[in-house]
Design an enzyme around this catalytic site. Structure first.
Site, PDB file in Angstrom:
ATOM      1  N   ASN A 139      43.699  70.757  48.074  1.00  0.00           N
ATOM      2  CA  ASN A 139      43.988  70.367  46.693  1.00  0.00           C
ATOM      3  C   ASN A 139      43.061  71.149  45.763  1.00  0.00           C
ATOM      4  O   ASN A 139      41.874  70.854  45.683  1.00  0.00           O
ATOM      5  CB  ASN A 139      43.765  68.850  46.542  1.00  0.00           C
ATOM      6  CG  ASN A 139      43.898  68.388  45.107  1.00  0.00           C
ATOM      7  OD1 ASN A 139      44.371  69.121  44.237  1.00  0.00           O
ATOM      8  ND2 ASN A 139      43.477  67.148  44.847  1.00  0.00           N
ATOM      9  N   LYS A 186      43.013  71.197  42.617  1.00  0.00           N
ATOM     10  CA  LYS A 186      42.765  70.513  41.341  1.00  0.00           C
ATOM     11  C   LYS A 186      42.985  71.504  40.191  1.00  0.00           C
ATOM     12  O   LYS A 186      43.824  72.391  40.319  1.00  0.00           O
ATOM     13  CB  LYS A 186      41.369  69.872  41.338  1.00  0.00           C
ATOM     14  CG  LYS A 186      41.155  69.024  42.599  1.00  0.00           C
ATOM     15  CD  LYS A 186      39.961  68.131  42.551  1.00  0.00           C
ATOM     16  CE  LYS A 186      39.892  67.323  43.846  1.00  0.00           C
ATOM     17  NZ  LYS A 186      38.790  66.367  43.882  1.00  0.00           N
ATOM     18  N   HIS A 242      46.525  60.457  43.189  1.00  0.00           N
ATOM     19  CA  HIS A 242      45.143  60.899  43.392  1.00  0.00           C
ATOM     20  C   HIS A 242      44.224  60.043  42.513  1.00  0.00           C
ATOM     21  O   HIS A 242      44.591  59.667  41.402  1.00  0.00           O
ATOM     22  CB  HIS A 242      44.995  62.384  43.035  1.00  0.00           C
ATOM     23  CG  HIS A 242      43.683  62.933  43.509  1.00  0.00           C
ATOM     24  ND1 HIS A 242      42.515  62.752  42.801  1.00  0.00           N
ATOM     25  CD2 HIS A 242      43.350  63.622  44.630  1.00  0.00           C
ATOM     26  CE1 HIS A 242      41.525  63.317  43.488  1.00  0.00           C
ATOM     27  NE2 HIS A 242      42.008  63.848  44.585  1.00  0.00           N
ATOM     28  N   GLU A 297      41.837  60.763  40.727  1.00  0.00           N
ATOM     29  CA  GLU A 297      41.575  61.335  39.404  1.00  0.00           C
ATOM     30  C   GLU A 297      42.719  61.027  38.442  1.00  0.00           C
ATOM     31  O   GLU A 297      42.506  60.874  37.241  1.00  0.00           O
ATOM     32  CB  GLU A 297      41.333  62.852  39.538  1.00  0.00           C
ATOM     33  CG  GLU A 297      39.965  63.118  40.166  1.00  0.00           C
ATOM     34  CD  GLU A 297      39.871  64.392  40.988  1.00  0.00           C
ATOM     35  OE1 GLU A 297      40.736  65.277  40.845  1.00  0.00           O
ATOM     36  OE2 GLU A 297      38.922  64.483  41.794  1.00  0.00           O
ATOM     37  N   GLU A 342      41.183  58.560  50.624  1.00  0.00           N
ATOM     38  CA  GLU A 342      40.115  59.278  49.927  1.00  0.00           C
ATOM     39  C   GLU A 342      39.196  58.278  49.237  1.00  0.00           C
ATOM     40  O   GLU A 342      39.475  57.845  48.116  1.00  0.00           O
ATOM     41  CB  GLU A 342      40.708  60.215  48.867  1.00  0.00           C
ATOM     42  CG  GLU A 342      41.598  61.303  49.416  1.00  0.00           C
ATOM     43  CD  GLU A 342      41.599  62.530  48.509  1.00  0.00           C
ATOM     44  OE1 GLU A 342      41.290  63.613  49.025  1.00  0.00           O
ATOM     45  OE2 GLU A 342      41.885  62.404  47.305  1.00  0.00           O
ATOM     46  N   GLY A 364      33.948  64.970  45.857  1.00  0.00           N
ATOM     47  CA  GLY A 364      33.163  65.901  45.057  1.00  0.00           C
ATOM     48  C   GLY A 364      31.685  65.545  44.982  1.00  0.00           C
ATOM     49  O   GLY A 364      30.947  66.076  44.162  1.00  0.00           O
ATOM     50  N   SER A 367      34.792  65.361  50.328  1.00  0.00           N
ATOM     51  CA  SER A 367      33.704  66.239  50.773  1.00  0.00           C
ATOM     52  C   SER A 367      33.899  66.791  52.182  1.00  0.00           C
ATOM     53  O   SER A 367      32.930  66.977  52.927  1.00  0.00           O
ATOM     54  CB  SER A 367      32.347  65.519  50.653  1.00  0.00           C
ATOM     55  OG  SER A 367      32.074  65.205  49.299  1.00  0.00           O
TER      56      SER A 367
HETATM   57  O1  LIG Z   1      39.763  64.782  45.986  1.00  0.00           O
HETATM   58  C1  LIG Z   1      39.723  65.456  47.001  1.00  0.00           C
HETATM   59  C2  LIG Z   1      40.948  66.064  47.555  1.00  0.00           C
HETATM   60  O2  LIG Z   1      42.072  65.564  46.935  1.00  0.00           O
HETATM   61  C3  LIG Z   1      38.438  65.708  47.707  1.00  0.00           C
HETATM   62  O3  LIG Z   1      37.675  66.565  46.947  1.00  0.00           O
HETATM   63  P1  LIG Z   1      36.355  67.231  47.572  1.00  0.00           P
HETATM   64  O4  LIG Z   1      36.763  67.794  48.900  1.00  0.00           O
HETATM   65  O5  LIG Z   1      35.947  68.286  46.582  1.00  0.00           O
HETATM   66  O6  LIG Z   1      35.368  66.112  47.724  1.00  0.00           O
END
Ligand SMILES: O=C(CO)COP(=O)(O)O
Length: 265
Positions: free
Chosen positions: A12, A14, A104, A106, A176, A182, A222
């Site tokens: 992903n 983003k 997601h 976010e 997740e 992150g 992560s």
């Molecule tokens: O949100 C994520 C994947 O959708 C995970 O992000 P990270 O791997 O940067 O922690």
């Protein structure tokens, strides 16, 4: 993994990389995987770029017959019409999109998406023969209270409320935990297994064992080449949804090839 589900590694991106950068990364990724004699049957590889990159990625994947698939980061729950700024499932399907990330954290946080909307988006994707990657997972306060399983299962109940068994069998779930996204704070393999197994059991309750066995449950948060192999040893973890580490071709390729560094884990 002690079963027949094909592992899935999805990157992903983003809101990173324009369409030129996307072309570059996908080319580099394909070359890196080719060198390693990566086989599509062994591990399915998916990139999930921003909407504006999809046409370029399609051209590259089709033109060079690359051994990878691509997805979108979101989709509208609506068919078409007066929804400024939204992108429909039909538009994505037309671009050869195979996967759509829905719900997601976010988007849940920044766009107030709830389980009903996430379910409607999953249904929209399924209606165009795309696979929704349904994201669920708890925040830090819930984890600290030890409530991660009931919290995440309530999300599963809400998102699948309007999906038939046939539809449910065509979904992917990504667990997740928000506190691991992150942050560099990766869940332990046991943490991931606990919730991923609970998700699969809940799918068996909501539908049947056949549906539960068909659905791939990914871990996200992560994930890096250095920690993916130990997470993948767990029975109910079928792959990873990778954020930051998917933006570097070599690092993501190393994640795809986790089996090569799994011995001794
Ligand atoms: O949100 C994520 C994947 O959708 C995970 O992000 P990270 O791997 O940067 O922690």
């Amino acid at each position: 993994m002690a079963h027949s589900r094909t592992p899935l590694m999805a990157g992903n991106w983003k809101m990173n990389l324009d369409h030129h950068e996307a072309t570059h990364l996908v080319q580099k990724l394909a070359w890196t995987l080719k060198d390693a004699k990566h086989s599509y049957d062994e591990v399915e590889v998916v990139v999930v770029p921003p909407f504006t990159d999809l046409r370029s990625v399609q051209t590259l994947v089709d033109g060079d017959k690359l051994d990878l698939r691509y997805g979108a980061q979101d989709v509208s729950a609506h068919e078409s019409g007066a929804y400024t700024g939204e992108v429909s499932a039909a538009m994505l399907a037309k671009l050869g999109v195979s996967y759509v990330v829905v719900g997601h954290s976010e988007r849940r946080e920044n766009h107030a998406e709830d389980d009903a909307l996430v379910g409607a988006k999953a249904k929209a994707a399924l209606g165009r023969q795309m696979t929704p990657i349904i994201c669920v997972g708890e925040g830090l306060d819930v984890r600290k209270a030890g409530e991660q399983v009931p919290y995440t299962l309530a999300q599963v109940d809400g998102v699948y409320a309007d999906l038939s068994a046939e539809e449910a069998a065509r979904t992917v779930v990504a667990y997740e935990p928000v506190w691991a996204i992150g942050t560099g704070e990766v869940a332990t393999p046991e943490d991931a297994q606990e919730v991923c197994a609970a998700i699969r059991s809940r799918l068996a309750e909501l539908y049947d064992q056949e549906v539960a066995d068909a659905v791939r449950v990914l871990y996200g948060g992560s994930v890096k080449s250095s920690n993916v192999a130990s997470i993948m040893t767990k029975d109910d973890v079928d792959g990873a949804l990778v954020g930051g580490a998917s933006l570097k071709a070599e690092e993501f390729a190393a994640i795809v090839r986790y089996q090569e560094h799994q011995t001794g884990q």
